[in-house]
Design a protein around this motif. Structure first.
Motif, short mmCIF file in Angstrom:
data_model
loop_
_atom_site.label_atom_id
_atom_site.label_comp_id
_atom_site.label_asym_id
_atom_site.label_seq_id
_atom_site.Cartn_x
_atom_site.Cartn_y
_atom_site.Cartn_z
N SER A 118 -3.49 -8.87 -3.29
CA SER A 118 -2.98 -7.66 -3.93
C SER A 118 -1.91 -7.98 -4.97
O SER A 118 -1.84 -7.34 -6.03
N VAL B 199 -2.67 -0.57 -5.24
CA VAL B 199 -3.65 -1.61 -4.95
C VAL B 199 -3.84 -1.74 -3.45
O VAL B 199 -4.97 -1.80 -2.94
N ARG B 200 -2.74 -1.76 -2.71
CA ARG B 200 -2.83 -1.93 -1.26
C ARG B 200 -3.40 -0.70 -0.57
O ARG B 200 -4.10 -0.83 0.44
N ASP C 230 -5.74 1.19 -1.88
CA ASP C 230 -7.18 1.04 -2.10
C ASP C 230 -7.78 0.06 -1.10
O ASP C 230 -8.86 0.27 -0.55
N MET C 231 -7.07 -1.05 -0.88
CA MET C 231 -7.56 -2.07 0.05
C MET C 231 -7.64 -1.52 1.48
O MET C 231 -8.63 -1.74 2.18
N ALA D 32 -10.04 -2.87 -4.69
CA ALA D 32 -8.81 -3.09 -5.46
C ALA D 32 -9.13 -3.42 -6.91
O ALA D 32 -8.47 -2.91 -7.83
#
Length: 328
Positions: A93, A107-108, A110-111, A143
């Motif tokens: 990330s 980003v995290r 989404d992960m 991501a």
């Protein structure tokens, strides 16, 4: 502000605390493997095993425990699996956030969502040993997709940004009161609020919002350890109802929790060699787990596959039923 990975770690620790963790049968007292560790050490062993990039029976058992827990309506073990993947997701990330100039928390998030979706999608037809890899791959792909969309489609006009925010709020799981009006979209405080609302929507979607709310209530009241006490109390009350003073049991509680694979295969009318082959391919009709190197099947899962209802009964009913049956 804590990101979704931090919240996940807090949630898992609130469930596990300093108790010994058993990835074989889920109960240290009933496990034939006598070496167990606290969650912190267990997680370190799982991360080290994953870092070798070799097949690991520990991870296979973790996924099996996750499936068994899901069957019981408890999502703790799926969260443990994801939390043990976090060290690898964190590193990736950071790279994606830096490369695409995207907010790290987004980003995290989404992960996190993609990894849990992958867990659901691999519930059947996928060998347990492959599930962590597929979760990790799904998280990375999501991501990168989000980062590319952010780079290519990020609006630059202030009015367009406000419009996007309002539309996203209406479609989210949050209430209408979360819609932001008359805002400066370039204000860092606003950006932080948006990230918070997005994280909150994820926790709500996966049924964890009550835990987070209690956590914040304890913080405001100065009761930092209160969340663990509340969870422990809930678990105690639930267990008392099942097997406490009133002696209520599920039928599966009256039998061994696990049966060997050959016995389960015989009950299902499957040849022994075929059963082992099906387990390797992820197509065996029951959940399986490894106990001291041998493959076992949870009794409750076998009953479900055989369409045997795992109803809740009172111990007195079982005894009276046995008496009546003997009299007839």
């Amino acid at each position: 502000m804590p990101d979704v990975f931090d919240c996940l770690a807090e949630y898992v620790y609130s469930k596990c605390g300093e108790e010994l963790v058993c990835a074989h049968v889920g109960d240290v007292q009933e496990c034939q493997v006598k070496q167990h560790h606290s969650y912190a050490k267990f997680r370190s062993r799982a991360v080290a095993a994953r870092a070798t990039r070799k097949p690991s029976q520990l991870w296979e058992s973790m996924v099996a425990m996750g499936r068994i827990s899901d069957m019981r309506g408890d999502g703790t073990w799926r969260m443990i699996v994801l939390d043990c993947l976090v060290p690898f997701l964190r590193a990736r990330s950071w790279s994606i956030s830096k490369e695409f100039y995207r907010d790290l928390e987004d980003v995290r998030s989404d992960m996190f969502e993609a990894a849990l979706n992958s867990w659901e999608e691999t519930a059947s037809g996928v060998p347990h040993r492959e599930v962590p890899t597929l979760m990790f791959r799904a998280a990375n792909n999501a991501a990168y997709r989000g980062a590319n969309m952010h780079r290519d489609e990020s609006p630059t006009d202030e009015r367009e940004i406000v419009s996007v925010l309002e539309e996203a709020s209406v479609e989210s799981a949050l209430k209408a009161s979360s819609i932001l009006h008359d805002i400066d979209p370039m204000d860092p405080a606003v950006a932080e609020q948006i990230r918070g609302e997005r994280t909150g929507a994820l926790w709500q979607r996966y049924g964890l919002i009550d835990v987070v709310n209690r956590h914040h209530e304890d913080l405001r009241a100065g009761r930092r350890p209160g969340i663990r006490d509340a969870l422990a109390t809930e678990a105690m009350l639930a267990r008392t109802w099942v097997s406490g003073f009133n002696h209520y049991y599920r039928v599966s509680d009256l039998y061994p929790k696990f049966v060997a694979l050959p016995a389960a295969a015989e009950a299902l009318g499957i040849a022994k060699t075929t059963a082992y082959r099906m387990v390797g391919a992820g197509s065996f009709p029951c959940l399986t787990t490894r106990i001291k190197g041998s493959i076992h099947v949870p009794t409750a899962a076998l009953m479900h596959s055989l369409s045997v209802p795992d109803v809740i009964v009172h111990l007195d009913d079982v005894e009276n039923g046995a008496t009546h049956a003997g009299g007839d």
